[in-house]
Design an enzyme around this catalytic site. Structure first.
Site, PDB file in Angstrom:
ATOM      1  N   SER A  47       5.311  -4.365   2.595  1.00  0.00           N
ATOM      2  CA  SER A  47       6.256  -4.433   1.475  1.00  0.00           C
ATOM      3  C   SER A  47       7.715  -4.357   1.893  1.00  0.00           C
ATOM      4  CB  SER A  47       5.958  -3.313   0.474  1.00  0.00           C
ATOM      5  OG  SER A  47       6.148  -2.055   1.090  1.00  0.00           O
TER       6      SER A  47
ATOM      7  N   LYS B  20      10.543   2.461   0.437  1.00  0.00           N
ATOM      8  CA  LYS B  20      11.173   1.382  -0.324  1.00  0.00           C
ATOM      9  C   LYS B  20      12.688   1.512  -0.213  1.00  0.00           C
ATOM     10  CE  LYS B  20       7.228   0.121  -2.243  1.00  0.00           C
ATOM     11  NZ  LYS B  20       6.422  -0.727  -1.390  1.00  0.00           N
TER      12      LYS B  20
END
Lengths: 166, 186
Positions: B40, B83
């Site tokens: 990701s 993230k």
């Protein structure tokens, strides 16, 4: 003489860091004394009551429905809040106020808990900011220490009708 | 003899607890090495990359937009996710996917942050589970190490810095030192 003083200072700092770390880990993993303030958990916990919170349950993921927990506030990361767990992940909870005519329900998402204060009329809780991630839970309150006339384990929720069993 | 052995065992346990606590506090308040897995954050962080995360920023509330953070997963409290911070509390963020025709926006609520992975097509992030409470942030990633041809490069990952100078550390039996310039990620 200067080296002597420096050596003593460094040794003192060393001991302070050592015992500071041990104390921090004791509070983090075992438990500690907490002073509660605010009216949202009345009558179970009054403002300025002193309680003991144990922090093992959250590390072993054994927080249960009906437990009173200390949680890092989702709206203000610098402060903690003290509420009761009404629903765990997957449980059905009533999201409307008791005074509403139409009841609305929803399911607690994975990894979250639904918190409500015992004093439903004067409590900002999950009915206001939604389900709270489990990772924010700091500890579980198990024992009240002060005032002495209320010493002992905490009572069950006065709002049993909020716990939905399906 | 038994008392001697018992004394030694207790002393050993005492030292273990002591240094265990100090190590825990060092990781909690200073920083530590983290191994990332998953697609990701590509191309900034590949799977199995080793990064260094510092934990002072979150205690001083100095996490900024563009920082890459390690966060306790809101859907699974036993795992961590990695993230980038796209918006802080009060910021306006785009909640729709890039491929959508109609763009929807919303404001990040107080005490929360909006996280997105760099690999937008293959990332479960705030577009999926909504804004994440600030209290779940564990640390900020500031350095990445790569093993390239026996030497390791330190590259800066700060979203605000466009370039930084890094030095190459020798690994294993390599005897040559060299300097390298690496670029930031955004």
């Amino acid at each position: 003489m200067f080296r002597n003083a420096l050596g003593k200072t460094l040794r003192f700092l060393g001991y302070t860091v050592q015992y500071g770390c041990i104390a921090h880990c004791a509070f983090e993993y075992l438990g500690g004394i907490v002073v509660c303030s605010g009216p949202s958990m009345e009558p179970t916990i009054q403002s300025s009551d002193i309680v003991f919170s144990e922090n093992l349950s959250r590390h072993f993921y054994s927080i249960r429905k009906g437990d009173i927990v200390i949680v890092k506030s989702p709206t203000d990361p610098k402060s903690n809040i003290c509420k009761r767990v009404i629903g765990l992940e997957g449980d059905k909870v009533c999201t409307s106020n008791p005074s509403d005519f139409l009841k609305t329900h929803s399911f607690v998402p994975k990894g979250h808990v639904w918190l409500e204060g015992d004093n439903l009329r004067n409590s900002t809780d999950s009915r206001c900011y939604g389900p709270v991630p489990y990772g924010l839970i700091r500890g579980r309150i198990c024992f009240k220490i002060w005032p002495l006339n209320d010493f002992g384990f905490l009572r069950a929720s006065p709002n049993g009708h909020r716990f939905l069993d399906d």
